[in-house]
Design an enzyme around this catalytic site. Structure first.
Site, PDB file in Angstrom:
ATOM      1  CB  SER A 215      -0.964  -0.003   1.191  1.00  0.00           C
ATOM      2  OG  SER A 215      -0.274  -0.301   2.386  1.00  0.00           O
TER       3      SER A 215
ATOM      4  CG  HIS B 194      -3.983  -0.837  -2.134  1.00  0.00           C
ATOM      5  ND1 HIS B 194      -4.519   0.431  -2.117  1.00  0.00           N
ATOM      6  CD2 HIS B 194      -3.594  -1.091  -0.872  1.00  0.00           C
ATOM      7  CE1 HIS B 194      -4.428   0.915  -0.891  1.00  0.00           C
ATOM      8  NE2 HIS B 194      -3.882   0.014  -0.117  1.00  0.00           N
TER       9      HIS B 194
ATOM     10  CE  LYS C 279      -7.489   0.768   1.064  1.00  0.00           C
ATOM     11  NZ  LYS C 279      -6.849  -0.168   1.968  1.00  0.00           N
TER      12      LYS C 279
HETATM   13  C1  PLP Z   1      -6.676  -0.274   3.374  1.00  0.00           C
HETATM   14  C2  PLP Z   1      -6.085  -1.594   3.677  1.00  0.00           C
HETATM   15  C3  PLP Z   1      -6.669  -2.436   4.624  1.00  0.00           C
HETATM   16  C4  PLP Z   1      -7.807  -2.003   5.499  1.00  0.00           C
HETATM   17  O1  PLP Z   1      -8.994  -1.968   4.811  1.00  0.00           O
HETATM   18  P1  PLP Z   1     -10.196  -1.080   5.388  1.00  0.00           P
HETATM   19  O2  PLP Z   1     -11.401  -1.614   4.720  1.00  0.00           O
HETATM   20  O3  PLP Z   1      -9.866   0.322   5.025  1.00  0.00           O
HETATM   21  O4  PLP Z   1     -10.211  -1.297   6.865  1.00  0.00           O
HETATM   22  C5  PLP Z   1      -6.145  -3.705   4.785  1.00  0.00           C
HETATM   23  N1  PLP Z   1      -5.081  -4.109   4.066  1.00  0.00           N
HETATM   24  C6  PLP Z   1      -4.458  -3.304   3.171  1.00  0.00           C
HETATM   25  C7  PLP Z   1      -3.284  -3.815   2.431  1.00  0.00           C
HETATM   26  C8  PLP Z   1      -4.951  -2.022   2.969  1.00  0.00           C
HETATM   27  O5  PLP Z   1      -4.325  -1.219   2.121  1.00  0.00           O
END
Ligand code: PLP
Length: 386
Positions: free
Chosen positions: A176, A204, A235
């Site tokens: 990320s 992602h 996302k």
């Molecule tokens: C954003 C993210 C999460 C968390 O997801 P949310 O739904 O925002 O709690 C978990 N793992 C990765 C790799 C992320 O980038």
């Protein structure tokens, strides 16, 4: 004499002071309803979050089924719309089943806590998301980190692990803060050689990578290769929530034992409806994905021309590693003055000395937006030379 209350305020003051030194203090920008800036910081890679069709689906479901789900899934909060969404997510990722959770953070906590304990071993990529690290802690599972994307290091650690212990290898799909992609095939082969299970968090990658927008795991790597797949819905899919996909046995186990699943209110039905609408658009409008990848190529070509220190990333996450916190803050403020918002990412989110601008691209960015970004970055360079 110190009262105990004094001890608390001293403790908090000390933590705040530490964080304030070296430009580490974080602030939450409060955004007004009418965005006066162009957003290069979010994760809305396909521009779905603002699509009126998602809002429409959400509003309709809320009117029909209520604003909230009213209870947890095991009590009386599990609705047909959740069931339908789980089936769609299983189809998208080519898995027998999927389980819907309220956030990605909770999905990762849930999987690790339900599967692991002191008698299991967990091996994680050093740059894995905080929720994966926290999940292993919650499970109290002995946990080791291998060097980032280094299969040889993983191999070495696995070779030394006890044979008679259930073993789990865990990696982000797309990292990320760096935007690079795990070698899923290599991880799967290494895990298989050592009879370990593999868990990939494709937060992602989902919606962005893969032939069908099914991510860097998806249908290309089935559940025999990657038994545990986590995806998030806040996302590229523009709504909220997350899921775990795998076989019957895994999903049944999570429903029984994953505390972050069991002890929380089910996702509001409107949110599930918005995600279903997003999945329709993912399928029917592949041009969004194509446009996103064009944007990525455009940005990289022009940024390299400017001599900016780009990372090796083919995803919408395009970090510019600047080193120290003060420099990152200077650049971010300069971009903000030009009406552009980018992520200013500092330790402890990334290692010390690797502070960076985290620029994210979206299918919703037009040529003018990209030109404005590149121009503002060139200005940052000029200001530094002056
Ligand atoms: C954003 C993210 C999460 C968390 O997801 P949310 O739904 O925002 O709690 C978990 N793992 C990765 C790799 C992320 O980038």
């Amino acid at each position: 004499m110190h009262s105990r209350t004094d001890l608390w305020s001293k403790r908090l003051a000390r933590a705040a002071e530490q964080r304030r030194s070296h430009d580490g203090w974080r602030q939450r920008p409060t955004l007004s309803d009418v965005a006066p800036f162009i957003d290069f910081a979010g994760n809305d890679y396909l521009g779905l979050a603002d699509d009126p069709r998602l809002a429409q689906a959400q509003a309709q479901a809320a009117r029909r089924l209520g604003a909230g789900a009213k209870a947890s899934h095991l009590v009386s909060g599990h609705l047909e719309i959740h069931e339908r969404l789980e089936r769609r997510l299983a189809e998208l990722t080519g898995r027998p089943r999927a389980l819907l959770l309220s956030t990605g953070y909770m999905a990762n906590l849930g999987v690790l806590q339900a599967l692991c304990d002191r008698h299991t071993r967990v091996f994680q990529d050093r740059l894995n998301h905080a929720s994966l690290i926290d999940g292993a802690r919650l499970a109290e599972a002995p946990s080791r980190r291998f060097h980032h994307r280094d299969l040889d290091d993983l191999e070495r650690l696995l070779a030394r692990a006890p044979d008679d212990t259930p073993t789990l290898v865990v990696s982000d799909g797309v990292f990320s803060m760096d935007g690079d992609v795990a070698d899923v095939g290599g991880l799967a082969a290494t895990a298989r050689r050592h009879d370990a299970w593999l868990m990939i968090d494709d937060a992602h990658g989902l919606g962005v990578l893969g032939e069908h927008g099914d991510g860097c795991v998806g249908r290309a790597h089935d559940h025999h290769q990657v038994p545990i797949l986590v995806g998030t819905l806040g996302k590229a899919l523009g709504s909220a929530g997350a899921f775990v996909a795998g076989d019957e046995m895994l999903i049944d186990h999570l429903i029984q034992f994953a505390r972050p699943y069991v002890y929380t209110t089910a996702q509001p039905p409107g949110v599930a409806a918005a995600t279903l609408a997003a999945l329709d658009l993912l399928e029917r409008e592949p041009e969004r994905r194509a446009r996103l990848h064009e944007r990525i190529a455009d940005f990289r070509r022009e940024a390299l021309r400017l001599g900016l220190p780009l990372a090796d990333s083919r995803t919408p996450i395009q970090p510019i590693v600047l080193g120290d916190n003060a420099r990152v803050m200077r650049w971010a403020q300069s971009l903000a003055r030009a009406g552009l918002r980018v992520g200013a990412i500092r330790a402890p989110t990334v290692p010390k000395g690797k502070a960076r601008l985290r620029i994210t691209l979206s299918a919703a960015h037009d040529d003018d937006a990209l030109d404005a970004l590149l121009e503002a970055l060139a200005d940052c360079q000029r200001e530094e030379r002056a």
